[in-house]
Design a protein around this motif. Structure first.
Motif, PDB file in Angstrom:
ATOM      1  N   ALA A 161      26.847  31.594   5.617  1.00  0.00           N
ATOM      2  CA  ALA A 161      25.567  32.306   5.728  1.00  0.00           C
ATOM      3  C   ALA A 161      25.265  33.071   4.429  1.00  0.00           C
ATOM      4  N   GLU A 162      26.289  33.692   3.846  1.00  0.00           N
ATOM      5  CA  GLU A 162      26.092  34.406   2.578  1.00  0.00           C
ATOM      6  C   GLU A 162      25.690  33.445   1.463  1.00  0.00           C
ATOM      7  N   MET A 163      26.361  32.310   1.394  1.00  0.00           N
ATOM      8  CA  MET A 163      26.050  31.337   0.346  1.00  0.00           C
ATOM      9  C   MET A 163      24.661  30.734   0.557  1.00  0.00           C
ATOM     10  N   GLN A 164      24.301  30.520   1.812  1.00  0.00           N
ATOM     11  CA  GLN A 164      22.992  29.943   2.105  1.00  0.00           C
ATOM     12  C   GLN A 164      21.877  30.937   1.754  1.00  0.00           C
ATOM     13  N   SER A 165      22.163  32.229   1.790  1.00  0.00           N
ATOM     14  CA  SER A 165      21.149  33.200   1.372  1.00  0.00           C
ATOM     15  C   SER A 165      20.895  33.117  -0.135  1.00  0.00           C
ATOM     16  N   LEU A 166      21.891  32.687  -0.889  1.00  0.00           N
ATOM     17  CA  LEU A 166      21.738  32.495  -2.331  1.00  0.00           C
ATOM     18  C   LEU A 166      21.155  31.125  -2.670  1.00  0.00           C
ATOM     19  N   TYR A 167      21.538  30.134  -1.888  1.00  0.00           N
ATOM     20  CA  TYR A 167      21.134  28.742  -2.111  1.00  0.00           C
ATOM     21  C   TYR A 167      20.652  28.163  -0.781  1.00  0.00           C
ATOM     22  N   PRO A 168      19.355  28.225  -0.507  1.00  0.00           N
ATOM     23  CA  PRO A 168      18.854  27.736   0.783  1.00  0.00           C
ATOM     24  C   PRO A 168      19.168  26.260   1.052  1.00  0.00           C
ATOM     25  N   LEU A 169      19.341  25.473  -0.003  1.00  0.00           N
ATOM     26  CA  LEU A 169      19.724  24.069   0.172  1.00  0.00           C
ATOM     27  C   LEU A 169      21.133  23.881  -0.386  1.00  0.00           C
ATOM     28  N   LEU A 170      22.068  23.561   0.503  1.00  0.00           N
ATOM     29  CA  LEU A 170      23.462  23.294   0.125  1.00  0.00           C
ATOM     30  C   LEU A 170      23.776  21.838   0.427  1.00  0.00           C
ATOM     31  N   PHE A 171      24.529  21.204  -0.471  1.00  0.00           N
ATOM     32  CA  PHE A 171      24.848  19.791  -0.277  1.00  0.00           C
ATOM     33  C   PHE A 171      26.157  19.446  -0.979  1.00  0.00           C
ATOM     34  N   ASN A 172      26.663  18.265  -0.675  1.00  0.00           N
ATOM     35  CA  ASN A 172      27.778  17.666  -1.404  1.00  0.00           C
ATOM     36  C   ASN A 172      28.115  16.333  -0.753  1.00  0.00           C
ATOM     37  N   MET A 173      29.251  15.787  -1.178  1.00  0.00           N
ATOM     38  CA  MET A 173      29.785  14.536  -0.651  1.00  0.00           C
ATOM     39  C   MET A 173      31.190  14.829  -0.132  1.00  0.00           C
ATOM     40  N   VAL A 174      31.611  14.071   0.892  1.00  0.00           N
ATOM     41  CA  VAL A 174      32.959  14.227   1.424  1.00  0.00           C
ATOM     42  C   VAL A 174      33.572  12.845   1.608  1.00  0.00           C
ATOM     43  N   ASP A 175      34.832  12.729   1.253  1.00  0.00           N
ATOM     44  CA  ASP A 175      35.577  11.490   1.437  1.00  0.00           C
ATOM     45  C   ASP A 175      35.683  11.211   2.938  1.00  0.00           C
ATOM     46  N   ALA A 176      35.243  10.048   3.362  1.00  0.00           N
ATOM     47  CA  ALA A 176      35.250   9.696   4.790  1.00  0.00           C
ATOM     48  C   ALA A 176      36.659   9.712   5.373  1.00  0.00           C
ATOM     49  N   ARG A 177      37.687   9.532   4.546  1.00  0.00           N
ATOM     50  CA  ARG A 177      39.073   9.553   5.024  1.00  0.00           C
ATOM     51  C   ARG A 177      39.559  10.958   5.348  1.00  0.00           C
ATOM     52  N   ASN A 178      38.883  11.978   4.818  1.00  0.00           N
ATOM     53  CA  ASN A 178      39.326  13.358   4.970  1.00  0.00           C
ATOM     54  C   ASN A 178      38.751  13.917   6.278  1.00  0.00           C
ATOM     55  N   GLU A 179      39.384  13.560   7.385  1.00  0.00           N
ATOM     56  CA  GLU A 179      38.864  13.903   8.711  1.00  0.00           C
ATOM     57  C   GLU A 179      38.754  15.410   8.932  1.00  0.00           C
ATOM     58  N   VAL A 180      39.688  16.179   8.395  1.00  0.00           N
ATOM     59  CA  VAL A 180      39.623  17.631   8.547  1.00  0.00           C
ATOM     60  C   VAL A 180      38.330  18.154   7.922  1.00  0.00           C
ATOM     61  N   HIS A 181      38.018  17.702   6.708  1.00  0.00           N
ATOM     62  CA  HIS A 181      36.786  18.145   6.051  1.00  0.00           C
ATOM     63  C   HIS A 181      35.554  17.664   6.798  1.00  0.00           C
ATOM     64  N   VAL A 182      35.541  16.406   7.202  1.00  0.00           N
ATOM     65  CA  VAL A 182      34.376  15.847   7.905  1.00  0.00           C
ATOM     66  C   VAL A 182      34.098  16.659   9.174  1.00  0.00           C
ATOM     67  N   ASN A 183      35.133  16.929   9.959  1.00  0.00           N
ATOM     68  CA  ASN A 183      34.950  17.677  11.210  1.00  0.00           C
ATOM     69  C   ASN A 183      34.529  19.120  10.947  1.00  0.00           C
ATOM     70  N   TRP A 184      35.092  19.748   9.931  1.00  0.00           N
ATOM     71  CA  TRP A 184      34.747  21.128   9.601  1.00  0.00           C
ATOM     72  C   TRP A 184      33.299  21.215   9.118  1.00  0.00           C
ATOM     73  N   ILE A 185      32.887  20.287   8.273  1.00  0.00           N
ATOM     74  CA  ILE A 185      31.516  20.260   7.755  1.00  0.00           C
ATOM     75  C   ILE A 185      30.525  20.087   8.914  1.00  0.00           C
ATOM     76  N   ARG A 186      30.839  19.205   9.820  1.00  0.00           N
ATOM     77  CA  ARG A 186      29.980  19.007  10.999  1.00  0.00           C
ATOM     78  C   ARG A 186      29.938  20.292  11.835  1.00  0.00           C
ATOM     79  N   TRP A 187      31.086  20.910  12.068  1.00  0.00           N
ATOM     80  CA  TRP A 187      31.188  22.139  12.848  1.00  0.00           C
ATOM     81  C   TRP A 187      30.371  23.269  12.222  1.00  0.00           C
TER      82      TRP A 187
END
Length: 167
Positions: A116-142
């Motif tokens: 929430a703090e970062m989104q107040s500085l940057y209303p649009l946040l983005f990146n790419m995630v390796d599909a094999r990295n299930e921990v990251h994929v699930n956390w990003i979705r969460w």
């Protein structure tokens, strides 16, 4: 792998903390990075963990380090500005993120607050995630990001990556 303590004053902290990153955090996180995160760095950039963290450390505004209640470095993360109100969000973690269930639950709660703090500085946040990295994929979705595109062959290793965004 030994105890990951960055400074004497952090040896006896009673709860996990997030603080601005120090240059001295880079080699510690790089040397203790989760295998899945190392693989993601290599597949995405062709680089090594230390080089990727150095780039992110110097380019991010903010760059933050997560420290467990036991004084172990758990992760570094931040946002690299990519234009007005746009940021490339990132986080690379150590295996110590999973060593203590109290730290793990704290990290999940704190990650929503920091997002929430970062989104107040940057209303649009983005990146790419390796599909094999299930921990990251699930956390990003969460965290409430939306996956907008599947790249079947991305980066030097031509691995599958997901592009994600939060506005």
């Amino acid at each position: 792998m030994g105890r990951l303590v960055t400074r004497t004053s952090e040896k006896n902290i009673r709860m996990a903390i997030v603080r601005p990153s120090l240059l001295s955090d880079v080699p510690v996180v790089a040397e203790n990075m989760r295998k899945e995160d190392v693989d993601e760095v290599k597949a995405h950039t062709g680089g090594c963990p230390k080089g990727s963290l150095l780039y992110a450390y110097f380019m991010s505004k903010p760059c933050l380090t997560v420290i467990s209640r036991h004084g172990h470095l758990m992760a570094m993360g931040g946002v690299v500005p990519e234009g007005e109100n746009i940021g490339r969000i990132w986080l690379l973690g150590c295996q110590s993120m999973f060593d203590d269930s109290i730290d793990k639950r704290w990290f999940l709660r704190k990650s929503k607050e920091k997002l929430a703090e970062m989104q107040s500085l940057y209303p649009l946040l983005f990146n790419m995630v390796d599909a094999r990295n299930e921990v990251h994929v699930n956390w990003i979705r969460w965290l409430g990001f939306t996956f907008i595109k599947k790249h079947l062959e991305w980066g030097p290793e031509q691995m599958m990556f997901y592009e994600f965004v939060r506005i």
